[in-house]
Design an enzyme around this catalytic site. Structure first.
Site, PDB file in Angstrom:
ATOM      1  N   GLY A  32       0.776  -1.242   0.000  1.00 47.96           N
ATOM      2  CA  GLY A  32       0.000   0.000   0.000  1.00 47.96           C
ATOM      3  C   GLY A  32       0.800   1.280   0.000  1.00 47.96           C
ATOM      4  O   GLY A  32       0.284   2.330   0.388  1.00 47.96           O
ATOM      5  N   SER A  33       2.049   1.236  -0.483  1.00 46.87           N
ATOM      6  CA  SER A  33       2.808   2.493  -0.508  1.00 46.87           C
ATOM      7  C   SER A  33       2.213   3.469  -1.514  1.00 46.87           C
ATOM      8  O   SER A  33       2.235   4.681  -1.300  1.00 46.87           O
ATOM      9  CB  SER A  33       4.295   2.254  -0.773  1.00 46.87           C
ATOM     10  OG  SER A  33       4.512   1.761  -2.068  1.00 46.87           O
ATOM     11  N   ASN A  34       1.653   2.971  -2.616  1.00 50.04           N
ATOM     12  CA  ASN A  34       0.975   3.865  -3.561  1.00 50.04           C
ATOM     13  C   ASN A  34      -0.279   4.461  -2.931  1.00 50.04           C
ATOM     14  O   ASN A  34      -0.554   5.651  -3.101  1.00 50.04           O
ATOM     15  CB  ASN A  34       0.599   3.108  -4.842  1.00 50.04           C
ATOM     16  CG  ASN A  34       1.726   3.099  -5.854  1.00 50.04           C
ATOM     17  OD1 ASN A  34       2.024   4.126  -6.464  1.00 50.04           O
ATOM     18  ND2 ASN A  34       2.372   1.958  -5.997  1.00 50.04           N
TER      19      ASN A  34
ATOM     20  N   ASN B  90      -6.353   1.246 -13.110  1.00 50.73           N
ATOM     21  CA  ASN B  90      -5.357   0.371 -12.477  1.00 50.73           C
ATOM     22  C   ASN B  90      -3.966   0.869 -12.847  1.00 50.73           C
ATOM     23  O   ASN B  90      -3.774   1.460 -13.904  1.00 50.73           O
ATOM     24  CB  ASN B  90      -5.541  -1.060 -13.004  1.00 50.73           C
ATOM     25  CG  ASN B  90      -4.509  -2.028 -12.446  1.00 50.73           C
ATOM     26  OD1 ASN B  90      -4.258  -2.057 -11.239  1.00 50.73           O
ATOM     27  ND2 ASN B  90      -3.891  -2.813 -13.311  1.00 50.73           N
TER      28      ASN B  90
ATOM     29  N   HIS C  58      -0.079  -0.623 -13.516  1.00 48.31           N
ATOM     30  CA  HIS C  58       0.669  -1.854 -13.755  1.00 48.31           C
ATOM     31  C   HIS C  58       2.157  -1.508 -13.856  1.00 48.31           C
ATOM     32  O   HIS C  58       2.515  -0.550 -14.549  1.00 48.31           O
ATOM     33  CB  HIS C  58       0.187  -2.518 -15.047  1.00 48.31           C
ATOM     34  CG  HIS C  58       0.799  -3.860 -15.247  1.00 48.31           C
ATOM     35  ND1 HIS C  58       0.380  -4.971 -14.542  1.00 48.31           N
ATOM     36  CD2 HIS C  58       1.821  -4.263 -16.026  1.00 48.31           C
ATOM     37  CE1 HIS C  58       1.122  -6.007 -14.901  1.00 48.31           C
ATOM     38  NE2 HIS C  58       1.995  -5.608 -15.800  1.00 48.31           N
TER      39      HIS C  58
ATOM     40  N   SER D 253       2.300   1.648 -16.478  1.00 49.13           N
ATOM     41  CA  SER D 253       1.116   1.852 -17.313  1.00 49.13           C
ATOM     42  C   SER D 253      -0.077   2.100 -16.397  1.00 49.13           C
ATOM     43  O   SER D 253      -0.299   1.337 -15.453  1.00 49.13           O
ATOM     44  CB  SER D 253       0.814   0.602 -18.152  1.00 49.13           C
ATOM     45  OG  SER D 253       1.914   0.257 -18.959  1.00 49.13           O
TER      46      SER D 253
ATOM     47  N   ASP E 245      -5.276  -6.441 -17.201  1.00 50.72           N
ATOM     48  CA  ASP E 245      -4.314  -5.522 -17.844  1.00 50.72           C
ATOM     49  C   ASP E 245      -4.597  -5.213 -19.300  1.00 50.72           C
ATOM     50  O   ASP E 245      -3.674  -4.885 -20.051  1.00 50.72           O
ATOM     51  CB  ASP E 245      -2.880  -6.081 -17.713  1.00 50.72           C
ATOM     52  CG  ASP E 245      -2.515  -6.374 -16.277  1.00 50.72           C
ATOM     53  OD1 ASP E 245      -2.938  -5.613 -15.392  1.00 50.72           O
ATOM     54  OD2 ASP E 245      -1.822  -7.384 -16.027  1.00 50.72           O
TER      55      ASP E 245
HETATM   56  C1  GAR Z   1       2.939  -1.528  -7.570  1.00 53.05           C
HETATM   57  O1  GAR Z   1       4.215  -1.508  -8.125  1.00 53.05           O
HETATM   58  C2  GAR Z   1       1.879  -1.769  -8.616  1.00 53.05           C
HETATM   59  O2  GAR Z   1       2.224  -1.252  -9.873  1.00 53.05           O
HETATM   60  C3  GAR Z   1       1.833  -3.270  -8.670  1.00 53.05           C
HETATM   61  O3  GAR Z   1       1.950  -3.684  -7.334  1.00 53.05           O
HETATM   62  C4  GAR Z   1       2.780  -2.741  -6.640  1.00 53.05           C
HETATM   63  C5  GAR Z   1       2.096  -2.394  -5.346  1.00 53.05           C
HETATM   64  O4  GAR Z   1       2.963  -1.663  -4.519  1.00 53.05           O
HETATM   65  N1  GAR Z   1       0.622  -3.742  -9.266  1.00 53.05           N
HETATM   66  C6  GAR Z   1       0.557  -4.854  -9.993  1.00 53.05           C
HETATM   67  O5  GAR Z   1       1.511  -5.586 -10.178  1.00 53.05           O
HETATM   68  C7  GAR Z   1      -0.830  -5.158 -10.588  1.00 53.05           C
HETATM   69  N2  GAR Z   1      -0.726  -6.138 -11.603  1.00 53.05           N
HETATM   70  P1  GAR Z   1       2.406  -0.936  -3.221  1.00 53.05           P
HETATM   71  O6  GAR Z   1       1.487  -1.931  -2.499  1.00 53.05           O
HETATM   72  O7  GAR Z   1       3.587  -0.590  -2.391  1.00 53.05           O
HETATM   73  O8  GAR Z   1       1.629   0.282  -3.649  1.00 53.05           O
END
Ligand code: GAR
Length: 200
Positions: free
Chosen positions: A20-22, A110, A112, A144, A153
């Site tokens: 969940g850093s995003n 989303n 990716h 993306s 995707d």
């Molecule tokens: C992110 O890099 C995101 O792009 C990826 O998971 C990570 C989550 O990081 N998503 C996918 O791979 C979806 N197919 P986070 O939990 O630290 O935000």
């Protein structure tokens, strides 16, 4: 015009499965801006760090199971009540249900961690993507952001940007570069989607 006194804030709902850093970055970005707010974070994983991050930032943090997402309308009904302007999948690993996409057309996006259509599809998430990219000796990768449809995707692309891969880069280095791109661009793309029609 983006900020007018008394204009209600746009509402964002985030779905995430793990770290969940995003999600945290998006919450903080709009806390600072004040033009929109993350009204809830949903996770399929009760112990996901993202729920703790949301809770610590005083954002509603909700856990659901397969039944609530796919079989009943529990999650759909919660979303209907929240009336989000945008539903953001930020590291969400389950297939997003058709019935929610249908209820919120062009409002589910989303992120990716690769340059789609390459390195997408089922099983292609997080470190799996970066490992595959390293194995294929790619010289660049990127992020993306796309609308979500009923295939992993494959929804319409909204935004992409790239970063170079150096010969010495490890999987962790690539993951770090990707996260940096995500932190910089994801909130801005969300902001543009929320407000661009008002600027026209
Ligand atoms: C992110 O890099 C995101 O792009 C990826 O998971 C990570 C989550 O990081 N998503 C996918 O791979 C979806 N197919 P986070 O939990 O630290 O935000």
């Amino acid at each position: 015009m983006q900020k007018v006194e008394n204009t209600p804030k746009k509402k964002i709902v985030i779905f995430a499965s793990g770290n969940g850093s995003n999600a945290e970055n998006i919450i903080k970005y709009f806390l600072k801006k004040g033009t929109a707010e993350v009204v809830a974070v949903f996770s399929n994983n009760r112990t996901a760090k993202v729920l703790r991050r949301a809770h610590d930032l005083e954002v509603k943090a909700l856990h659901f199971d397969r039944e609530a997402l796919y079989e009943s309308d529990d999650v759909l009904n919660l979303l209907k009540d929240m009336k989000p302007d945008l539903v953001v999948l930020a590291g969400f690993l389950w297939m997003f249900p058709k019935k929610i996409i249908k209820r919120f057309p062009n409002k589910v996006i989303n992120i990716h961690p690769a340059l789609l259509p390459k390195y997408g599809g089922k099983g292609m998430y997080g470190m799996n993507v970066h490992k595959a990219i390293l194995e294929q000796k790619e010289v660049e990768t990127g992020i993306s952001i796309h609308y979500v449809n009923d295939k992993y995707d494959e929804g319409e692309l909204i935004f992409q940007t790239t970063t170079a891969i150096e010969a010495k880069d490890t999987v962790e280095d690539i993951a770090e570069k990707i996260h940096q791109l995500e932190y910089e661009y994801f909130p801005k793309v969300i902001e543009k989607l929320l407000f661009s029609s008002e600027d026209a």
